[in-house]
Design a protein around this motif. Structure first.
Motif, mmCIF file in Angstrom:
data_model
loop_
_atom_site.group_PDB
_atom_site.id
_atom_site.type_symbol
_atom_site.label_atom_id
_atom_site.label_comp_id
_atom_site.label_asym_id
_atom_site.label_seq_id
_atom_site.Cartn_x
_atom_site.Cartn_y
_atom_site.Cartn_z
ATOM 1 N N GLY A 83 0.810 -1.215 0.000
ATOM 2 C CA GLY A 83 0.000 0.000 0.000
ATOM 3 C C GLY A 83 0.841 1.262 0.000
ATOM 4 N N THR A 84 1.990 1.224 0.678
ATOM 5 C CA THR A 84 2.895 2.377 0.680
ATOM 6 C C THR A 84 3.415 2.649 -0.727
ATOM 7 O OG1 THR A 84 3.568 1.903 2.957
ATOM 8 C CG2 THR A 84 5.023 3.308 1.651
ATOM 9 N N GLY A 85 3.784 1.570 -1.425
ATOM 10 C CA GLY A 85 4.225 1.735 -2.808
ATOM 11 C C GLY A 85 3.153 2.365 -3.668
ATOM 12 N N GLN A 86 1.906 1.932 -3.485
ATOM 13 C CA GLN A 86 0.809 2.489 -4.270
ATOM 14 C C GLN A 86 0.568 3.963 -3.955
ATOM 15 O OE1 GLN A 86 0.788 -0.147 -6.606
ATOM 16 N NE2 GLN A 86 -1.184 0.872 -6.858
ATOM 17 N N ALA A 87 0.823 4.374 -2.696
ATOM 18 C CA ALA A 87 0.616 5.773 -2.314
ATOM 19 C C ALA A 87 1.526 6.705 -3.101
ATOM 20 C CB ALA A 87 0.861 5.941 -0.814
ATOM 21 N N PHE A 88 2.743 6.260 -3.391
ATOM 22 C CA PHE A 88 3.660 7.080 -4.176
ATOM 23 C C PHE A 88 3.437 6.880 -5.672
ATOM 24 C CE2 PHE A 88 5.627 7.054 -0.060
ATOM 25 C CZ PHE A 88 6.211 8.306 0.049
ATOM 26 N N PHE A 89 2.992 5.691 -6.053
ATOM 27 C CA PHE A 89 2.815 5.395 -7.469
ATOM 28 C C PHE A 89 1.602 6.098 -8.067
ATOM 29 C CE2 PHE A 89 0.791 2.921 -10.821
ATOM 30 C CZ PHE A 89 1.830 2.787 -11.726
ATOM 31 N N ASN A 90 0.464 6.045 -7.396
ATOM 32 C CA ASN A 90 -0.791 6.495 -8.007
ATOM 33 C C ASN A 90 -0.773 7.955 -8.464
ATOM 34 O OD1 ASN A 90 -1.847 3.946 -7.686
ATOM 35 N ND2 ASN A 90 -3.069 4.435 -5.880
ATOM 36 N N PRO A 91 -0.376 8.926 -7.622
ATOM 37 C CA PRO A 91 -0.364 10.317 -8.112
ATOM 38 C C PRO A 91 0.632 10.525 -9.247
ATOM 39 C CG PRO A 91 -0.289 10.241 -5.707
ATOM 40 C CD PRO A 91 -0.039 8.854 -6.185
ATOM 41 N N ALA A 92 1.801 9.868 -9.157
ATOM 42 C CA ALA A 92 2.796 10.012 -10.219
ATOM 43 C C ALA A 92 2.274 9.439 -11.530
ATOM 44 C CB ALA A 92 4.097 9.317 -9.816
ATOM 45 N N ALA A 93 1.622 8.270 -11.452
ATOM 46 C CA ALA A 93 1.117 7.618 -12.658
ATOM 47 C C ALA A 93 0.005 8.429 -13.307
ATOM 48 C CB ALA A 93 0.615 6.218 -12.316
ATOM 49 N N GLU A 94 -0.898 8.968 -12.487
ATOM 50 C CA GLU A 94 -1.996 9.743 -13.053
ATOM 51 C C GLU A 94 -1.488 11.027 -13.685
ATOM 52 O OE1 GLU A 94 -6.406 11.165 -11.574
ATOM 53 O OE2 GLU A 94 -5.583 9.210 -11.034
ATOM 54 N N GLY A 95 -0.557 11.699 -13.014
ATOM 55 C CA GLY A 95 0.022 12.898 -13.597
ATOM 56 C C GLY A 95 0.776 12.598 -14.876
ATOM 57 N N MET A 96 1.503 11.483 -14.911
ATOM 58 C CA MET A 96 2.261 11.099 -16.096
ATOM 59 C C MET A 96 1.334 10.811 -17.264
ATOM 60 S SD MET A 96 5.532 10.744 -16.737
ATOM 61 C CE MET A 96 6.191 10.600 -18.396
ATOM 62 N N LEU A 97 0.251 10.083 -17.013
ATOM 63 C CA LEU A 97 -0.692 9.770 -18.083
ATOM 64 C C LEU A 97 -1.334 11.030 -18.636
ATOM 65 C CD1 LEU A 97 -2.327 7.739 -19.768
ATOM 66 C CD2 LEU A 97 -3.971 7.644 -17.872
ATOM 67 N N MET A 98 -1.785 11.916 -17.751
ATOM 68 C CA MET A 98 -2.470 13.119 -18.216
ATOM 69 C C MET A 98 -1.540 14.065 -18.965
ATOM 70 S SD MET A 98 -5.214 14.034 -15.227
ATOM 71 C CE MET A 98 -6.430 12.825 -14.702
ATOM 72 N N SER A 99 -0.254 14.061 -18.606
ATOM 73 C CA SER A 99 0.689 14.933 -19.300
ATOM 74 C C SER A 99 1.140 14.341 -20.626
ATOM 75 C CB SER A 99 1.917 15.195 -18.412
ATOM 76 O OG SER A 99 2.708 14.030 -18.289
ATOM 77 N N SER A 100 0.722 13.118 -20.922
ATOM 78 C CA SER A 100 1.169 12.434 -22.134
ATOM 79 C C SER A 100 0.196 12.560 -23.295
ATOM 80 C CB SER A 100 1.404 10.940 -21.833
ATOM 81 O OG SER A 100 2.427 10.779 -20.879
ATOM 82 N N VAL A 101 -0.941 13.222 -23.091
ATOM 83 C CA VAL A 101 -1.924 13.349 -24.164
ATOM 84 C C VAL A 101 -2.382 14.805 -24.270
ATOM 85 C CG1 VAL A 101 -2.746 10.978 -23.925
ATOM 86 C CG2 VAL A 101 -3.877 12.792 -22.643
ATOM 87 N N SER A 102 -2.847 15.178 -25.449
ATOM 88 C CA SER A 102 -3.362 16.524 -25.674
ATOM 89 C C SER A 102 -4.850 16.573 -25.354
ATOM 90 C CB SER A 102 -3.138 16.942 -27.133
ATOM 91 O OG SER A 102 -3.939 16.142 -27.987
#
Length: 432
Positions: free
Chosen positions: A118-137
């Protein structure tokens, strides 16, 4: 100052493909592992309360570290945060698998290892969502998010079905081992993500200042905080029903792990269908359409309360899967449209935090509540809570009125996309 969307690439490219491939791999492992963890506890002699404690151990650190994870993801290269989180998940699941396969794992050991995950997911989830949203127009966002979620949900179908079949045929520890391997492979793919299109962040006042800045962005948008508050209850109710009561109903009424795996696979099939629908359908009032589709999430709890036979349970799980994807794509599109790129991970962290804040309490109390009022009554209560809070959100004007921005509109500046613009009368592409 950098505009919110100007730094986004003109179309989904290499990053998008890498993110999608990695999400498929982890999805195949994780959804089976969630079933395996519950049955590992039951195999070790635990009861419903113990299943709830292990589930709570996973979500408690998720709540505690999400806001820090979001601030760090907006400070550091997001792909590095994602890879480090995947490494922690791989290690914790590998040790969990070894303990289960070796026989007689202790409750505290299972709780500790799921807490690390769960600790890993706490750091992963915001980074992953920000990365995905910054990857598309903006022009590609809705379809890209739908295709991404469709790929993830396709992995859910395979992961849940494979996990249920593997648990029925062999030790649940092997499913946990597969999950550890999936995290290792996905982390390797994410190491190749490119963050060159994201401009360097201006020096700030420190981690706490970044968290406060994210809070101001979050609280200044009524549509955002009201739906997050709604989902704090919805996610807790769904989590208690499906993480704790679902495996127990499957064991006592449906014949074991395999039927429950089929039900979860039906939910995955529904999400696949919902994502496919959203590649074509672009509702103008994003959040109004999405919120109406939260009501069907009460159906699985009601189905387990009856309980429905396996076929009927699969039907209601399928319907709820379609509905949550309509909400999910609409929600991601609204976030991408309204939130500045450099604050995506921090705002996403507040979103995740609010959504899962009540989950540890709900899963930990699921067993005692069942003992107090009965399993069927507890499940009917979960269904009622989902309907109640979803109806309440429809009274928020911004939820009813926020609209999709025209795809041909000029890119808005950060000032245009600030909290005030979401409330302005006649704001083009936001509130109708």
């Amino acid at each position: 100052m950098t505009t919110a969307a100007a730094s986004r690439p003109p179309h989904p490219g290499r990053n998008y493909r890498l993110l999608t491939a990695a999400a498929i791999i982890t999805g195949l492992g994780t959804h089976g592992a969630l079933i395996a963890a519950a049955f590992a506890v039951l195999k070790a002699g635990g009861d419903g309360g113990d299943v709830g404690l292990v589930a709570a151990a996973r979500t408690a650190p998720l709540v505690l570290f999400l806001l820090i994870g979001g601030a760090i993801a907006d400070r550091l290269p997001r792909h590095r945060v994602m890879v480090a989180a995947n490494a922690l998940n791989c290690l914790s699941q590998a040790v969990f698998a070894w303990l289960v396969l070796a026989g007689d794992p202790k409750l505290w050991q299972m709780m500790l290892l799921t807490a690390l995950c769960g600790t890993g997911q706490a750091f992963f989830n915001p980074a992953a969502e920000g990365m995905l949203m910054s990857s598309v127009s903006r022009e590609q966002a809705s379809r890209a998010f739908a295709l991404f979620r469709m790929a993830m949900q396709g992995a859910t179908i395979g992961g849940a079905a494979l996990g249920g079949a593997m648990i029925a045929a062999m030790d649940p520890g092997w499913v946990l081992a597969v999950d550890a391997a999936a995290f290792a492979v996905a982390g390797g793919l994410r190491a190749f993500l490119d963050v060159g299109h994201i401009p360097p962040r201006a020096p700030g006042g420190g981690l706490l200042a970044d968290m406060r800045d994210g809070w101001q962005e979050f609280i200044g948008r009524p549509w955002l905080w009201s739906i997050v508050a709604q989902f704090s209850v919805v996610v807790a109710a769904v989590g208690a029903a499906e993480s704790v009561y679902g495996p127990l109903v499957a064991r006592d009424e449906l014949g074991g792990a395999r039927p429950w795996g089929f039900a979860l696979a039906a939910f995955g099939a529904g999400t696949l269908g919902g994502a496919l629908l959203m590649t074509r359908w672009k509702p103008r009032r994003l959040l109004l359409a999405g919120t109406f589709c939260v009501f069907p999430l009460a159906l699985p709890s009601a189905g387990l309360a009856v309980p429905l036979p396996v076929g009927g349970l699969c039907v209601v799980m399928f319907v709820s899967g379609v509905a949550i994807e309509v909400f999910g794509v609409s929600w991601m599109t609204a976030m991408h449209q309204e939130i500045p790129e450099e604050k995506l991970s921090r705002v996403s962290a507040y979103d995740w935090f609010g959504s899962v804040a009540m989950m540890p309490v709900a899963t930990a109390l699921a067993g005692p509540v069942e003992s107090l009022v009965g399993r069927s009554e507890a499940l009917w209560g979960c269904a009622a809570l989902i309907v109640l809070v979803t109806g309440a959100v429809l009274f928020v004007p911004e939820v009813r009125r926020l609209t999709r921005a025209p795809e041909t509109a000029e890119v808005a500046t950060e000032k245009d996309r600030g909290p005030a613009s979401a409330d302005a009368e006649g704001s083009v592409g936001r509130l109708g």
